[in-house]
Design a protein around this motif. Sequence first.
Motif, PDB file in Angstrom:
ATOM      1  N   LEU A   4       0.789  -1.319   0.114  1.00 54.08           N
ATOM      2  CA  LEU A   4       0.018  -0.084  -0.154  1.00 54.08           C
ATOM      3  C   LEU A   4       0.839   1.338   0.069  1.00 54.08           C
ATOM      4  O   LEU A   4       0.571   2.295  -0.836  1.00 54.08           O
ATOM      5  CB  LEU A   4      -0.971   0.206   1.190  1.00 54.08           C
ATOM      6  CG  LEU A   4      -2.050   1.071   1.157  1.00 54.08           C
ATOM      7  CD1 LEU A   4      -2.879   0.974  -0.032  1.00 54.08           C
ATOM      8  CD2 LEU A   4      -2.898   0.906   2.501  1.00 54.08           C
ATOM      9  N   TYR A   5       2.187   1.370   0.863  1.00 53.00           N
ATOM     10  CA  TYR A   5       2.761   2.394   0.756  1.00 53.00           C
ATOM     11  C   TYR A   5       3.326   2.738  -0.612  1.00 53.00           C
ATOM     12  O   TYR A   5       3.539   3.835  -1.169  1.00 53.00           O
ATOM     13  CB  TYR A   5       3.968   2.371   1.897  1.00 53.00           C
ATOM     14  CG  TYR A   5       4.779   3.590   1.813  1.00 53.00           C
ATOM     15  CD1 TYR A   5       4.142   4.703   2.528  1.00 53.00           C
ATOM     16  CD2 TYR A   5       6.061   3.733   1.462  1.00 53.00           C
ATOM     17  CE1 TYR A   5       4.991   5.855   2.647  1.00 53.00           C
ATOM     18  CE2 TYR A   5       6.857   4.574   1.673  1.00 53.00           C
ATOM     19  CZ  TYR A   5       6.284   5.638   2.322  1.00 53.00           C
ATOM     20  OH  TYR A   5       6.938   6.859   2.492  1.00 53.00           O
ATOM     21  N   GLU A   6       3.879   1.715  -1.097  1.00 50.82           N
ATOM     22  CA  GLU A   6       4.499   1.640  -2.698  1.00 50.82           C
ATOM     23  C   GLU A   6       3.391   2.337  -3.374  1.00 50.82           C
ATOM     24  O   GLU A   6       3.634   3.140  -4.266  1.00 50.82           O
ATOM     25  CB  GLU A   6       5.045   0.488  -3.149  1.00 50.82           C
ATOM     26  CG  GLU A   6       5.657   0.468  -4.473  1.00 50.82           C
ATOM     27  CD  GLU A   6       5.897  -0.827  -4.818  1.00 50.82           C
ATOM     28  OE1 GLU A   6       5.650  -1.390  -5.945  1.00 50.82           O
ATOM     29  OE2 GLU A   6       6.954  -1.555  -4.114  1.00 50.82           O
ATOM     30  N   ILE A   7       2.202   1.915  -3.431  1.00 48.01           N
ATOM     31  CA  ILE A   7       0.970   2.177  -4.441  1.00 48.01           C
ATOM     32  C   ILE A   7       0.866   3.952  -3.991  1.00 48.01           C
ATOM     33  O   ILE A   7       0.754   4.678  -4.984  1.00 48.01           O
ATOM     34  CB  ILE A   7      -0.153   1.674  -3.993  1.00 48.01           C
ATOM     35  CG1 ILE A   7       0.029   0.135  -4.600  1.00 48.01           C
ATOM     36  CG2 ILE A   7      -1.471   2.068  -4.478  1.00 48.01           C
ATOM     37  CD1 ILE A   7      -1.192  -0.735  -4.193  1.00 48.01           C
ATOM     38  N   GLN A  92      -6.866  13.771  -4.138  1.00 47.56           N
ATOM     39  CA  GLN A  92      -6.514  13.429  -5.423  1.00 47.56           C
ATOM     40  C   GLN A  92      -5.620  12.367  -5.445  1.00 47.56           C
ATOM     41  O   GLN A  92      -5.757  11.312  -6.193  1.00 47.56           O
ATOM     42  CB  GLN A  92      -5.688  14.524  -6.097  1.00 47.56           C
ATOM     43  CG  GLN A  92      -6.766  15.852  -6.067  1.00 47.56           C
ATOM     44  CD  GLN A  92      -5.870  17.158  -6.786  1.00 47.56           C
ATOM     45  OE1 GLN A  92      -4.666  16.960  -6.789  1.00 47.56           O
ATOM     46  NE2 GLN A  92      -6.441  18.195  -6.947  1.00 47.56           N
ATOM     47  N   THR A  93      -4.619  12.259  -4.744  1.00 43.40           N
ATOM     48  CA  THR A  93      -3.815  11.187  -4.507  1.00 43.40           C
ATOM     49  C   THR A  93      -4.479   9.876  -4.136  1.00 43.40           C
ATOM     50  O   THR A  93      -4.006   8.570  -4.764  1.00 43.40           O
ATOM     51  CB  THR A  93      -2.441  11.301  -3.383  1.00 43.40           C
ATOM     52  OG1 THR A  93      -1.868  12.364  -3.901  1.00 43.40           O
ATOM     53  CG2 THR A  93      -1.814  10.012  -3.274  1.00 43.40           C
ATOM     54  N   LYS A  98      -6.290   4.441  -5.424  1.00 40.48           N
ATOM     55  CA  LYS A  98      -7.398   3.541  -5.659  1.00 40.48           C
ATOM     56  C   LYS A  98      -7.390   2.783  -6.864  1.00 40.48           C
ATOM     57  O   LYS A  98      -7.433   1.802  -7.105  1.00 40.48           O
ATOM     58  CB  LYS A  98      -8.852   4.220  -5.467  1.00 40.48           C
ATOM     59  CG  LYS A  98      -9.007   4.545  -3.820  1.00 40.48           C
ATOM     60  CD  LYS A  98     -10.169   5.493  -3.855  1.00 40.48           C
ATOM     61  CE  LYS A  98     -11.585   4.713  -4.578  1.00 40.48           C
ATOM     62  NZ  LYS A  98     -12.777   5.618  -4.263  1.00 40.48           N
ATOM     63  N   ASP A  99      -7.041   3.569  -7.920  1.00 39.09           N
ATOM     64  CA  ASP A  99      -6.740   3.008  -9.412  1.00 39.09           C
ATOM     65  C   ASP A  99      -5.562   2.156  -9.326  1.00 39.09           C
ATOM     66  O   ASP A  99      -5.912   0.851 -10.010  1.00 39.09           O
ATOM     67  CB  ASP A  99      -6.812   4.051 -10.462  1.00 39.09           C
ATOM     68  CG  ASP A  99      -8.083   4.879 -10.759  1.00 39.09           C
ATOM     69  OD1 ASP A  99      -9.085   4.457 -10.111  1.00 39.09           O
ATOM     70  OD2 ASP A  99      -7.941   5.982 -11.266  1.00 39.09           O
ATOM     71  N   LEU A 100      -4.575   2.483  -8.834  1.00 37.43           N
ATOM     72  CA  LEU A 100      -3.555   1.479  -9.123  1.00 37.43           C
ATOM     73  C   LEU A 100      -3.761   0.166  -8.014  1.00 37.43           C
ATOM     74  O   LEU A 100      -3.340  -0.792  -8.546  1.00 37.43           O
ATOM     75  CB  LEU A 100      -2.227   2.146  -8.254  1.00 37.43           C
ATOM     76  CG  LEU A 100      -1.737   3.340  -9.171  1.00 37.43           C
ATOM     77  CD1 LEU A 100      -0.495   4.259  -8.400  1.00 37.43           C
ATOM     78  CD2 LEU A 100      -1.014   2.873 -10.399  1.00 37.43           C
ATOM     79  N   ARG A 101      -4.233   0.500  -6.809  1.00 38.56           N
ATOM     80  CA  ARG A 101      -4.570  -0.685  -5.937  1.00 38.56           C
ATOM     81  C   ARG A 101      -5.526  -1.574  -6.848  1.00 38.56           C
ATOM     82  O   ARG A 101      -5.380  -2.869  -6.671  1.00 38.56           O
ATOM     83  CB  ARG A 101      -5.153  -0.166  -4.767  1.00 38.56           C
ATOM     84  CG  ARG A 101      -5.650  -1.287  -3.803  1.00 38.56           C
ATOM     85  CD  ARG A 101      -4.505  -1.880  -3.071  1.00 38.56           C
ATOM     86  NE  ARG A 101      -5.097  -2.987  -2.188  1.00 38.56           N
ATOM     87  CZ  ARG A 101      -4.119  -3.885  -1.809  1.00 38.56           C
ATOM     88  NH1 ARG A 101      -3.023  -3.933  -2.142  1.00 38.56           N
ATOM     89  NH2 ARG A 101      -4.723  -4.692  -0.872  1.00 38.56           N
ATOM     90  N   HIS A 102      -6.557  -1.065  -7.282  1.00 35.75           N
ATOM     91  CA  HIS A 102      -7.595  -1.798  -7.999  1.00 35.75           C
ATOM     92  C   HIS A 102      -6.755  -2.711  -9.179  1.00 35.75           C
ATOM     93  O   HIS A 102      -7.225  -3.844  -9.335  1.00 35.75           O
ATOM     94  CB  HIS A 102      -8.628  -0.936  -8.577  1.00 35.75           C
ATOM     95  CG  HIS A 102      -9.726  -1.546  -9.114  1.00 35.75           C
ATOM     96  ND1 HIS A 102      -9.986  -1.990 -10.372  1.00 35.75           N
ATOM     97  CD2 HIS A 102     -10.811  -1.865  -8.523  1.00 35.75           C
ATOM     98  CE1 HIS A 102     -11.224  -2.637 -10.475  1.00 35.75           C
ATOM     99  NE2 HIS A 102     -11.787  -2.616  -9.359  1.00 35.75           N
TER     100      HIS A 102
END
Length: 181
Positions: A4-7, A92-93, A98-102
Amino acid sequence: MTGLYEIWQRAEAARRLDVLSGFIAICVAKDDDARRRLSQIVADADGALSASPPDLVVASECLDQLVCWADTEWIDHPYRAVEARPDEADRQTRDYAKDLRHAALPVRARDEMGRIELSLEVRFLALCRQPGLGCRVRQDIFYVAGRAAMALDLGHLEAAEREVQRMEQVGAVESRQSQFR
């Protein structure tokens, strides 16, 4: 699976890159050399962010180049991209994250997440429309719904389910109490 931190770090850099590169792209639209320079910087940053693990040092250097370029050429431009306030930048981040995690989740997990998210939204709206809910209970429903949404953002599906059930319990208790009044 990506942490999660990397995302979050990737999302933060991608957000800033999008804002600055979009502004500069508009400013250099008629200058072929500047457009090529911008394309190269953006490609380098995208490549660094797409690497596994992402090369945040290179991405940061690319962002620094864009900031320096914007500060040098368009410091007084009325539409110059400025860094968002901390709360807005985080919102915004969060959308980027959310998009990257998804994208990092397997299809089955994404489907389950979508089901829980839909359930949360439907149940939340139904609870909010109940007549006679007190202010305090309504605040509790909003709070628990926020916890469920946060659990979904973090990819904790079980915790999200528990919070949806907890939200329903909060609303159900008030419903029963208002019937006896």
